[in-house]
Design a protein around this motif. Structure first.
Motif, PDB file in Angstrom:
ATOM      1  N   ALA A 106       0.848  -1.217   0.025  1.00  0.00           N
ATOM      2  CA  ALA A 106      -0.031   0.026  -0.114  1.00  0.00           C
ATOM      3  C   ALA A 106       0.790   1.162  -0.058  1.00  0.00           C
ATOM      4  CB  ALA A 106      -0.869   0.012   1.116  1.00  0.00           C
ATOM      5  N   LYS A 107       0.289   2.492  -0.242  1.00  0.00           N
ATOM      6  CA  LYS A 107       1.061   3.577  -0.226  1.00  0.00           C
ATOM      7  C   LYS A 107       1.537   3.938   0.985  1.00  0.00           C
ATOM      8  CE  LYS A 107      -1.719   5.849  -3.769  1.00  0.00           C
ATOM      9  NZ  LYS A 107      -2.774   6.995  -4.148  1.00  0.00           N
ATOM     10  N   PRO A 108       2.530   4.599   1.151  1.00  0.00           N
ATOM     11  CA  PRO A 108       2.862   4.942   2.677  1.00  0.00           C
ATOM     12  C   PRO A 108       1.976   5.516   3.593  1.00  0.00           C
ATOM     13  CG  PRO A 108       4.571   5.742   1.032  1.00  0.00           C
ATOM     14  CD  PRO A 108       3.415   5.507   0.104  1.00  0.00           C
ATOM     15  N   MET A 109       2.146   5.209   5.000  1.00  0.00           N
ATOM     16  CA  MET A 109       1.202   5.612   5.843  1.00  0.00           C
ATOM     17  C   MET A 109       1.322   7.154   5.959  1.00  0.00           C
ATOM     18  SD  MET A 109       1.538   2.912   9.095  1.00  0.00           S
ATOM     19  CE  MET A 109       1.205   4.544  10.190  1.00  0.00           C
ATOM     20  N   GLY A 110       0.093   7.946   6.116  1.00  0.00           N
ATOM     21  CA  GLY A 110       0.127   9.306   6.376  1.00  0.00           C
ATOM     22  C   GLY A 110      -0.854   9.475   7.721  1.00  0.00           C
ATOM     23  N   ARG A 111      -0.867  10.821   7.775  1.00  0.00           N
ATOM     24  CA  ARG A 111      -2.015  11.289   8.812  1.00  0.00           C
ATOM     25  C   ARG A 111      -2.937  12.377   8.233  1.00  0.00           C
ATOM     26  NH1 ARG A 111      -0.959  10.461  13.915  1.00  0.00           N
ATOM     27  NH2 ARG A 111      -2.423  12.318  14.399  1.00  0.00           N
ATOM     28  N   ASP A 112      -4.052  12.333   8.593  1.00  0.00           N
ATOM     29  CA  ASP A 112      -5.019  13.483   8.192  1.00  0.00           C
ATOM     30  C   ASP A 112      -4.413  14.688   8.546  1.00  0.00           C
ATOM     31  OD1 ASP A 112      -6.882  15.360   7.654  1.00  0.00           O
ATOM     32  OD2 ASP A 112      -8.402  14.327   8.879  1.00  0.00           O
ATOM     33  N   GLU A 113      -3.908  15.410   7.374  1.00  0.00           N
ATOM     34  CA  GLU A 113      -3.214  16.802   7.506  1.00  0.00           C
ATOM     35  C   GLU A 113      -4.195  17.771   8.109  1.00  0.00           C
ATOM     36  OE1 GLU A 113      -3.811  18.751   3.071  1.00  0.00           O
ATOM     37  OE2 GLU A 113      -2.298  17.416   3.355  1.00  0.00           O
ATOM     38  N   ASN A 114      -5.308  17.716   8.110  1.00  0.00           N
ATOM     39  CA  ASN A 114      -6.266  18.697   8.519  1.00  0.00           C
ATOM     40  C   ASN A 114      -6.900  18.244  10.271  1.00  0.00           C
ATOM     41  OD1 ASN A 114      -6.552  19.990   6.183  1.00  0.00           O
ATOM     42  ND2 ASN A 114      -7.895  18.470   5.520  1.00  0.00           N
ATOM     43  N   PRO A 141      -5.200  17.991  13.907  1.00  0.00           N
ATOM     44  CA  PRO A 141      -3.976  18.206  14.825  1.00  0.00           C
ATOM     45  C   PRO A 141      -3.403  16.765  15.347  1.00  0.00           C
ATOM     46  CG  PRO A 141      -5.578  19.567  15.285  1.00  0.00           C
ATOM     47  CD  PRO A 141      -6.195  18.607  14.448  1.00  0.00           C
ATOM     48  N   ALA A 142      -2.275  16.497  15.398  1.00  0.00           N
ATOM     49  CA  ALA A 142      -1.695  15.287  15.935  1.00  0.00           C
ATOM     50  C   ALA A 142      -2.161  14.713  17.429  1.00  0.00           C
ATOM     51  CB  ALA A 142       0.015  15.437  16.179  1.00  0.00           C
ATOM     52  N   TRP A 143      -2.534  15.784  18.267  1.00  0.00           N
ATOM     53  CA  TRP A 143      -2.835  15.612  19.406  1.00  0.00           C
ATOM     54  C   TRP A 143      -4.477  15.162  19.459  1.00  0.00           C
ATOM     55  CZ3 TRP A 143      -7.332  18.124  21.084  1.00  0.00           C
ATOM     56  CH2 TRP A 143      -7.739  19.146  20.596  1.00  0.00           C
ATOM     57  N   LYS A 158      -4.946  12.228  35.480  1.00  0.00           N
ATOM     58  CA  LYS A 158      -3.510  12.642  35.063  1.00  0.00           C
ATOM     59  C   LYS A 158      -3.214  11.850  34.005  1.00  0.00           C
ATOM     60  CE  LYS A 158      -2.544  14.990  39.311  1.00  0.00           C
ATOM     61  NZ  LYS A 158      -1.604  15.312  40.470  1.00  0.00           N
ATOM     62  N   SER A 159      -2.429  12.394  33.018  1.00  0.00           N
ATOM     63  CA  SER A 159      -1.839  11.471  31.884  1.00  0.00           C
ATOM     64  C   SER A 159      -0.715  11.819  31.366  1.00  0.00           C
ATOM     65  CB  SER A 159      -2.970  11.708  30.654  1.00  0.00           C
ATOM     66  OG  SER A 159      -3.188  12.796  30.251  1.00  0.00           O
ATOM     67  N   ILE A 160       0.253  11.068  30.622  1.00  0.00           N
ATOM     68  CA  ILE A 160       1.166  11.349  29.856  1.00  0.00           C
ATOM     69  C   ILE A 160       0.903  10.991  28.242  1.00  0.00           C
ATOM     70  CG2 ILE A 160       2.685  10.970  31.714  1.00  0.00           C
ATOM     71  CD1 ILE A 160       3.427   8.276  30.566  1.00  0.00           C
ATOM     72  N   TYR A 161       1.573  11.564  27.402  1.00  0.00           N
ATOM     73  CA  TYR A 161       1.295  11.246  25.893  1.00  0.00           C
ATOM     74  C   TYR A 161       2.861  11.136  25.222  1.00  0.00           C
ATOM     75  CZ  TYR A 161      -2.796  13.891  27.165  1.00  0.00           C
ATOM     76  OH  TYR A 161      -4.184  14.198  27.698  1.00  0.00           O
ATOM     77  N   PHE A 162       2.827  10.067  24.488  1.00  0.00           N
ATOM     78  CA  PHE A 162       3.963   9.876  23.685  1.00  0.00           C
ATOM     79  C   PHE A 162       3.524   9.235  22.438  1.00  0.00           C
ATOM     80  CE2 PHE A 162       3.100   6.636  26.933  1.00  0.00           C
ATOM     81  CZ  PHE A 162       3.298   5.603  26.267  1.00  0.00           C
ATOM     82  N   PHE A 163       4.539   9.006  21.401  1.00  0.00           N
ATOM     83  CA  PHE A 163       4.218   8.420  20.179  1.00  0.00           C
ATOM     84  C   PHE A 163       4.924   7.048  20.068  1.00  0.00           C
ATOM     85  CE2 PHE A 163       3.560  12.761  19.318  1.00  0.00           C
ATOM     86  CZ  PHE A 163       2.319  12.596  18.428  1.00  0.00           C
ATOM     87  N   ASP A 164       3.945   5.768  19.475  1.00  0.00           N
ATOM     88  CA  ASP A 164       4.799   4.690  19.159  1.00  0.00           C
ATOM     89  C   ASP A 164       5.488   4.665  17.936  1.00  0.00           C
ATOM     90  OD1 ASP A 164       3.019   4.382  16.872  1.00  0.00           O
ATOM     91  OD2 ASP A 164       1.921   2.638  17.637  1.00  0.00           O
ATOM     92  N   PRO A 165       6.140   3.549  17.736  1.00  0.00           N
ATOM     93  CA  PRO A 165       7.167   3.716  16.334  1.00  0.00           C
ATOM     94  C   PRO A 165       6.310   3.883  15.113  1.00  0.00           C
ATOM     95  CG  PRO A 165       7.019   1.344  17.138  1.00  0.00           C
ATOM     96  CD  PRO A 165       6.040   2.263  18.221  1.00  0.00           C
ATOM     97  N   GLY A 188       3.930   6.391  14.803  1.00  0.00           N
ATOM     98  CA  GLY A 188       3.589   7.737  14.980  1.00  0.00           C
ATOM     99  C   GLY A 188       2.298   8.011  15.403  1.00  0.00           C
ATOM    100  N   HIS A 189       1.789   6.748  15.969  1.00  0.00           N
ATOM    101  CA  HIS A 189       0.436   7.002  16.685  1.00  0.00           C
ATOM    102  C   HIS A 189       0.442   7.594  18.113  1.00  0.00           C
ATOM    103  CE1 HIS A 189      -1.341   4.712  13.355  1.00  0.00           C
ATOM    104  NE2 HIS A 189      -0.567   3.556  13.664  1.00  0.00           N
ATOM    105  N   ARG A 190      -0.323   8.478  18.504  1.00  0.00           N
ATOM    106  CA  ARG A 190      -0.074   9.110  19.958  1.00  0.00           C
ATOM    107  C   ARG A 190      -0.809   8.071  20.973  1.00  0.00           C
ATOM    108  NH1 ARG A 190      -2.186  14.621  22.557  1.00  0.00           N
ATOM    109  NH2 ARG A 190      -0.291  15.135  23.412  1.00  0.00           N
ATOM    110  N   ILE A 191       0.019   7.900  21.974  1.00  0.00           N
ATOM    111  CA  ILE A 191      -0.406   7.299  22.889  1.00  0.00           C
ATOM    112  C   ILE A 191      -0.575   7.769  24.228  1.00  0.00           C
ATOM    113  CG2 ILE A 191       0.182   5.053  24.492  1.00  0.00           C
ATOM    114  CD1 ILE A 191      -0.227   4.280  21.515  1.00  0.00           C
TER     115      ILE A 191
END
Length: 179
Positions: free
Chosen positions: A70-78, A80-82, A120-127, A129-132
């Motif tokens: 498949a085409k490379p993964m991407g994000r919905d540019e519209n 926000p990553a959060w 209370k929470s923490i945020y980080f990205f998996d390998p 690019g998904h925000r956890i």
């Protein structure tokens, strides 16, 4: 019909093996199942995939697809990553703080501990690019009752105005006063 629970939630990954190893190492998830096909069962499309399933606790399953043609993964540019993220509940703030230190020691950038008043929470990205998000509940029964009492009023106001209703502003102002 009534939904019993989420069977699984599926995301795309860059590399199946790297993803399994990362979730095992950093979030303690067991690898429970792999399915691989050359044709998609539902659409019959020629699209080879590896579909893997991880145990996220208490019957919750997190799944991933690696799609090598498949085409490379991407994000919905519209969006926000959060916004789009996977949130997992942990048992305490102490566990949250310990995991933050462990992730940072492994070279993973972590945002937080963020105080949302009822958790209370923490945020980080998996390998991939998904925000956890890891979240520890800290709210009181009175806080949850106050939020429950205003949810429909807030939704209706938002629907009319598209502006943030103020009924639950106490959460961010850190001024909870029981009713």
């Amino acid at each position: 019909m009534k939904i019993e629970r989420i069977h699984h939630v599926a995301y795309r990954c860059l590399d199946a093996k790297t993803t399994v190893e990362w979730y095992q190492k950093h979030l303690g998830m067991d690898f429970v199942l792999a399915i691989a096909e050359d044709k998609v069962p539902s659409t019959k499309a020629d699209d080879p995939y590896m579909h893997l399933f991880l145990d996220a606790g208490q019957g919750n399953v997190l799944a991933f697809f690696e799609l090598p043609t498949a085409k490379p993964m991407g994000r919905d540019e519209n969006t926000p990553a959060w916004v789009q993220h996977i949130a997992f509940k942990v048992g305490s703030v102490a566990e949250l703080e310990s995991k933050k230190a462990e992730l940072e020691a492994a070279g993973i950038e972590v945002i937080g501990v963020t105080d949302h008043t009822i958790f209370k929470s923490i945020y980080f990205f998996d390998p991939n690019g998904h925000r956890i998000e890891l979240a520890a509940d800290v709210g009181t029964p009175e806080m949850y009752a106050k939020l429950d009492a205003c949810k429909w009023e807030m939704l209706e106001e938002w629907s009319r105005t598209k502006r943030a209703p103020k009924q639950a502003a106490w959460m961010h102002e850190k001024e909870f006063h029981p009713a």
